[in-house]
Design a protein around this motif. Structure first.
Motif, PDB file in Angstrom:
ATOM      1  N   PHE A 109       7.582  -5.588  59.942  1.00  0.00           N
ATOM      2  CA  PHE A 109       8.447  -6.174  60.918  1.00  0.00           C
ATOM      3  C   PHE A 109       9.899  -5.634  60.573  1.00  0.00           C
ATOM      4  N   TYR A 110      10.532  -5.496  59.403  1.00  0.00           N
ATOM      5  CA  TYR A 110      11.850  -4.867  59.496  1.00  0.00           C
ATOM      6  C   TYR A 110      11.875  -3.329  59.363  1.00  0.00           C
ATOM      7  N   ASP A 111      10.747  -2.613  59.420  1.00  0.00           N
ATOM      8  CA  ASP A 111      10.833  -1.055  59.149  1.00  0.00           C
ATOM      9  C   ASP A 111      12.253  -0.511  60.170  1.00  0.00           C
ATOM     10  N   ASN A 112      12.195  -1.162  61.053  1.00  0.00           N
ATOM     11  CA  ASN A 112      13.209  -0.431  62.026  1.00  0.00           C
ATOM     12  C   ASN A 112      14.633  -1.110  61.942  1.00  0.00           C
ATOM     13  N   THR A 113      14.666  -2.197  61.768  1.00  0.00           N
ATOM     14  CA  THR A 113      15.802  -2.928  62.111  1.00  0.00           C
ATOM     15  C   THR A 113      16.630  -3.220  60.668  1.00  0.00           C
ATOM     16  N   CYS A 114      15.826  -3.318  59.573  1.00  0.00           N
ATOM     17  CA  CYS A 114      16.365  -3.288  58.225  1.00  0.00           C
ATOM     18  C   CYS A 114      15.484  -2.448  57.212  1.00  0.00           C
ATOM     19  N   PRO A 115      15.204  -1.248  57.195  1.00  0.00           N
ATOM     20  CA  PRO A 115      14.383  -0.814  56.453  1.00  0.00           C
ATOM     21  C   PRO A 115      14.390  -0.809  54.885  1.00  0.00           C
ATOM     22  N   ASN A 116      15.703  -1.201  54.439  1.00  0.00           N
ATOM     23  CA  ASN A 116      15.931  -1.359  52.961  1.00  0.00           C
ATOM     24  C   ASN A 116      15.904  -2.696  52.403  1.00  0.00           C
ATOM     25  N   ALA A 117      15.453  -3.507  53.376  1.00  0.00           N
ATOM     26  CA  ALA A 117      15.673  -4.731  53.012  1.00  0.00           C
ATOM     27  C   ALA A 117      14.583  -5.422  51.879  1.00  0.00           C
ATOM     28  N   LEU A 118      13.424  -4.705  52.110  1.00  0.00           N
ATOM     29  CA  LEU A 118      12.370  -5.147  50.704  1.00  0.00           C
ATOM     30  C   LEU A 118      12.632  -4.693  49.512  1.00  0.00           C
ATOM     31  N   THR A 119      13.157  -3.557  49.447  1.00  0.00           N
ATOM     32  CA  THR A 119      13.622  -2.918  48.144  1.00  0.00           C
ATOM     33  C   THR A 119      14.863  -3.571  47.576  1.00  0.00           C
ATOM     34  N   THR A 120      15.903  -3.893  48.350  1.00  0.00           N
ATOM     35  CA  THR A 120      17.000  -4.798  48.013  1.00  0.00           C
ATOM     36  C   THR A 120      16.499  -6.171  47.540  1.00  0.00           C
ATOM     37  N   ILE A 121      15.544  -6.816  48.271  1.00  0.00           N
ATOM     38  CA  ILE A 121      15.161  -8.039  47.525  1.00  0.00           C
ATOM     39  C   ILE A 121      14.479  -8.196  46.323  1.00  0.00           C
ATOM     40  N   ARG A 122      13.568  -7.044  46.170  1.00  0.00           N
ATOM     41  CA  ARG A 122      12.733  -6.606  44.965  1.00  0.00           C
ATOM     42  C   ARG A 122      13.737  -6.525  43.842  1.00  0.00           C
ATOM     43  N   THR A 123      14.905  -5.700  44.138  1.00  0.00           N
ATOM     44  CA  THR A 123      15.724  -5.484  42.934  1.00  0.00           C
ATOM     45  C   THR A 123      16.487  -6.565  42.518  1.00  0.00           C
ATOM     46  N   SER A 124      16.846  -7.437  43.418  1.00  0.00           N
ATOM     47  CA  SER A 124      17.603  -8.692  43.058  1.00  0.00           C
ATOM     48  C   SER A 124      16.465  -9.750  42.386  1.00  0.00           C
ATOM     49  N   ILE A 125      15.251  -9.777  42.747  1.00  0.00           N
ATOM     50  CA  ILE A 125      14.477 -10.675  42.115  1.00  0.00           C
ATOM     51  C   ILE A 125      14.269 -10.330  40.797  1.00  0.00           C
ATOM     52  N   ARG A 126      13.835  -9.068  40.538  1.00  0.00           N
ATOM     53  CA  ARG A 126      13.583  -8.317  39.091  1.00  0.00           C
ATOM     54  C   ARG A 126      14.724  -8.589  38.203  1.00  0.00           C
ATOM     55  N   GLN A 127      15.899  -8.769  38.799  1.00  0.00           N
ATOM     56  CA  GLN A 127      17.161  -8.905  37.860  1.00  0.00           C
ATOM     57  C   GLN A 127      17.433 -10.250  37.414  1.00  0.00           C
ATOM     58  N   ALA A 128      16.870 -11.131  38.358  1.00  0.00           N
ATOM     59  CA  ALA A 128      16.784 -12.708  38.318  1.00  0.00           C
ATOM     60  C   ALA A 128      15.830 -12.980  37.148  1.00  0.00           C
TER      61      ALA A 128
END
Length: 319
Positions: A29-48
């Protein structure tokens, strides 16, 4: 007759396809509108989760408690300053639901990338998957495209969220009402292989329960006094053996009558779910596969899509 499709029908079919497509979830769904969204979320959750392993269980539970009320629409994230119907005030959430700050942090980072694009409901769904992976649990493809609700429903939260005192029949009926069968229910309950519970939720079981191992009960009594005024908030791991690893030890505990909560032990108490518990206790891979499938199925609960709902800029507030 001609095999060619009339132009008017082509137009109608085209607009129907657009409508259907705009109201369905997709892993891209976000591949075109926000392609780095999932990577950003993953990094944030891993840190938490790295900072606090318990947070993995809290995020999975938060997604579950969101989907069980109004569907997966981030309604659980709305606080009492935003709406008097905040689901955070349900007894099943009050003083136990956690991880709101982690979702807020992930949302803030995604907003910097692409403002107003990624919903809080999707971030919560992705966070649950990434939390599972961070503690050795299964992964799955998260379908995306949910939008956020503008309302919460405290009454539905009180009515539909499972209670630690629920019977097996109540559990089965509650999950069936949400479109989840007994196998889904047992698999999702397996998330209790990580996380902790407060003394107030298991005191009656360790002092008055009958389907409980005596040594296990005595061990848990050390941190949970038999006094209704003391130690209510004291924590104990749901799985005493591997509390920070997503494995199938939870089911082995149930067979040994070492489930911490009554709502856990009822899954292995001579009822219809005993065989599923036994299966998962012997086959970790099967449990992991079924857990992932049940999480995907749960994530499909009544999502707001298309023009329904909004994209919240801050998950606890309305825009």
């Amino acid at each position: 007759m001609t095999s060619a499709t009339p132009p008017m029908l082509v137009s109608i079919l085209f607009f129907i396809s657009l409508f259907i497509g705009s109201n369905s979830l997709s892993t891209t769904f976000y591949d075109n509108t926000c392609p780095n969204a999932l990577t950003t979320i993953r990094t944030s959750i891993r840190q938490a989760v790295s900072r606090e392993r318990r947070m993995a269980a809290s995020l999975i539970r938060l997604h579950f408690h969101d989907c069980f009320v109004q569907g997966c629409d981030a309604s659980v994230l709305l606080d009492e300053n935003t709406t008097p119907a905040s689901e955070r005030n349900a007894i099943q959430n009050q003083n136990t639901a956690r991880g709101f700050n982690v979702i807020d942090a992930a949302k803030a980072q995604v907003e910097q990338l692409c403002p107003g694009i990624v919903s809080c409901a999707d971030i919560l769904a992705v966070a649950a998957r990434d939390a599972s992976v961070a503690v050795g649990g299964p992964t799955w493809n998260v379908k995306l495209g949910r939008r956020d609700s503008t309302t919460a429903n405290l009454d539905e939260a009180k009515r539909d969220l499972p209670l630690f005192t629920s019977t097996l029949r109540e559990h089965i009926e509650n999950f069936n009402k949400k479109g989840l069968n007994e196998r889904d229910m047992v698999a999702l309950s397996g998330s209790h292989t990580i996380g902790q519970a407060q003394c107030v939720t298991f005191r009656d079981r360790i002092y008055n329960g009958t389907n409980i191992d005596d040594n296990f009960a005595r061990t848990r009594q050390r941190r949970c006094p038999n006094n209704q005024q003391d130690g209510n908030g004291n924590l104990a791991p749901l799985d005493l053996v591997t509390p920070n690893s997503f494995d199938n030890n939870y089911f082995k505990n149930l067979i040994q009558r070492k489930g911490l909560l009554q709502s856990d032990q009822i899954l292995f108490s001579g009822g219809s779910t005993d065989n599923i518990v036994t299966e998962y206790s012997r086959d970790r891979a099967k449990f992991s596969d079924d857990f992932a499938s049940a999480m995907v199925k749960m994530g499909d609960m009544k999502p707001l899509t298309g023009q329904n709902g909004i994209i919240r800029r801050v998950c606890s507030n309305l825009n």
